[in-house]
Design a protein around this motif. Structure first.
Motif, PDB file in Angstrom:
ATOM      1  N   ASP A 153     -32.709 -48.031 -16.990  1.00  6.85           N
ATOM      2  CA  ASP A 153     -31.739 -47.067 -16.497  1.00  6.85           C
ATOM      3  C   ASP A 153     -32.193 -46.525 -15.147  1.00  6.85           C
ATOM      4  O   ASP A 153     -33.377 -46.336 -14.916  1.00  6.85           O
ATOM      5  N   GLN A 209     -23.295 -52.638 -10.484  1.00  5.32           N
ATOM      6  CA  GLN A 209     -23.075 -52.395 -11.915  1.00  5.32           C
ATOM      7  C   GLN A 209     -21.600 -52.585 -12.262  1.00  5.32           C
ATOM      8  O   GLN A 209     -21.273 -53.172 -13.292  1.00  5.32           O
ATOM      9  N   THR A 211     -20.117 -55.270 -14.839  1.00  8.61           N
ATOM     10  CA  THR A 211     -19.331 -54.764 -15.959  1.00  8.61           C
ATOM     11  C   THR A 211     -17.973 -55.452 -16.024  1.00  8.61           C
ATOM     12  O   THR A 211     -17.498 -55.807 -17.101  1.00  8.61           O
ATOM     13  N   GLN A 263     -17.760 -42.020 -17.900  1.00  9.60           N
ATOM     14  CA  GLN A 263     -17.833 -43.399 -18.391  1.00  9.60           C
ATOM     15  C   GLN A 263     -16.954 -44.296 -17.515  1.00  9.60           C
ATOM     16  O   GLN A 263     -15.857 -43.904 -17.136  1.00  9.60           O
ATOM     17  N   PHE A 314     -20.040 -48.686 -18.817  1.00  9.95           N
ATOM     18  CA  PHE A 314     -21.357 -48.054 -18.720  1.00  9.95           C
ATOM     19  C   PHE A 314     -21.192 -46.546 -18.611  1.00  9.95           C
ATOM     20  O   PHE A 314     -20.091 -46.035 -18.394  1.00  9.95           O
ATOM     21  N   ASN A 325     -27.244 -48.605 -18.054  1.00  9.75           N
ATOM     22  CA  ASN A 325     -26.691 -49.940 -17.835  1.00  9.75           C
ATOM     23  C   ASN A 325     -25.755 -50.380 -18.952  1.00  9.75           C
ATOM     24  O   ASN A 325     -25.397 -51.529 -19.032  1.00  9.75           O
ATOM     25  N   GLU A 326     -25.358 -49.455 -19.783  1.00 10.60           N
ATOM     26  CA  GLU A 326     -24.466 -49.797 -20.895  1.00 10.60           C
ATOM     27  C   GLU A 326     -23.696 -48.563 -21.320  1.00 10.60           C
ATOM     28  O   GLU A 326     -24.059 -47.436 -21.002  1.00 10.60           O
ATOM     29  N   TYR A 327     -22.643 -48.796 -22.068  1.00 13.31           N
ATOM     30  CA  TYR A 327     -21.889 -47.706 -22.665  1.00 13.31           C
ATOM     31  C   TYR A 327     -22.738 -47.134 -23.795  1.00 13.31           C
ATOM     32  O   TYR A 327     -23.326 -47.873 -24.575  1.00 13.31           O
ATOM     33  N   GLN A 330     -17.313 -55.061 -19.913  1.00 17.04           N
ATOM     34  CA  GLN A 330     -18.058 -53.999 -20.579  1.00 17.04           C
ATOM     35  C   GLN A 330     -17.800 -52.670 -19.892  1.00 17.04           C
ATOM     36  O   GLN A 330     -16.947 -52.566 -19.016  1.00 17.04           O
TER      37      GLN A 330
END
Length: 195
Positions: free
Chosen positions: A118, A67, A71, A171, A78, A133-135, A76
């Motif tokens: 997730d 991940q 990212t 985060q 997560f 898998n994301e912020y 990005q």
């Protein structure tokens, strides 16, 4: 007659040799199967929680690394969510069997209330980690926390014990850049809150 005897012995000897070879082949296949089963069992014991069957801390570290690489490539971030079952120790004092059933049902609540993309893992006997898998923006984050909180407030299936949980978030990259730090910060935040 001597030719027949010699040929007969050769036939019987060949058949005997085939039987012995067949026996050793079957025995070898059995050993290979047992070794494969042992290897699978060792893999499960090493990388999955024995009660919940979810990925454990060792397993999730590999997934975190993937991940983090993704990212970085896509510039990005997560989110990591820790869920601590605060009354697990008290339940375990009453009955280990009940505690195992309790944690298994708690894992089912978490799985049911998270998205398929997730990752849910059990990193300690009373701590779950969700790797989103994301912020998550504030409103999405609060929605997920509320959904999980509501899920835990409902009685766990077949268990007449209230589930006391606390949750914390970290985060990437704000709170850390590796799995251990992100998990630790999320757990520490969970320990300072209780829902």
């Amino acid at each position: 007659m001597e030719n027949f005897s010699i040929n007969g012995y050769l036939v019987y000897g060949s058949i005997g040799l085939i039987v012995v070879l067949f026996y050793y082949i079957v025995r070898l296949q059995t050993k290979i199967s047992a070794a494969n089963e042992n290897e699978e069992k060792l893999f499960r014991e090493t990388y999955f929680d024995p009660i919940t069957k979810l990925p454990n801390k060792k397993n999730i570290k590999y997934i975190f690394d993937e991940q983090i690489s993704r990212t970085i490539r896509h510039n990005q971030s997560f989110t990591v969510l820790a869920i601590k079952i605060n009354n697990y120790g008290k339940i375990k004092e009453k009955s280990i069997e009940l505690a195992h059933k309790f944690i298994y049902e708690a894992s089912n609540v978490i799985i049911r209330l998270t998205r398929d993309e997730d990752l849910v893992s059990c990193v300690d006997e009373d701590v779950f980690i969700i790797l989103f898998n994301e912020y998550l923006e504030g409103d999405k984050y609060q929605l997920i926390l509320q959904r999980l909180k509501d899920g835990f407030e409902q009685q766990l299936k077949g268990i007449d014990i209230e589930c006391e949980v606390s949750m914390g978030v970290s985060q990437y990259p704000t709170d850390g850049t590796d799995a251990d730090i992100l998990i630790e910060k999320a757990i520490l935040q969970a320990l300072s809150k209780q829902f």
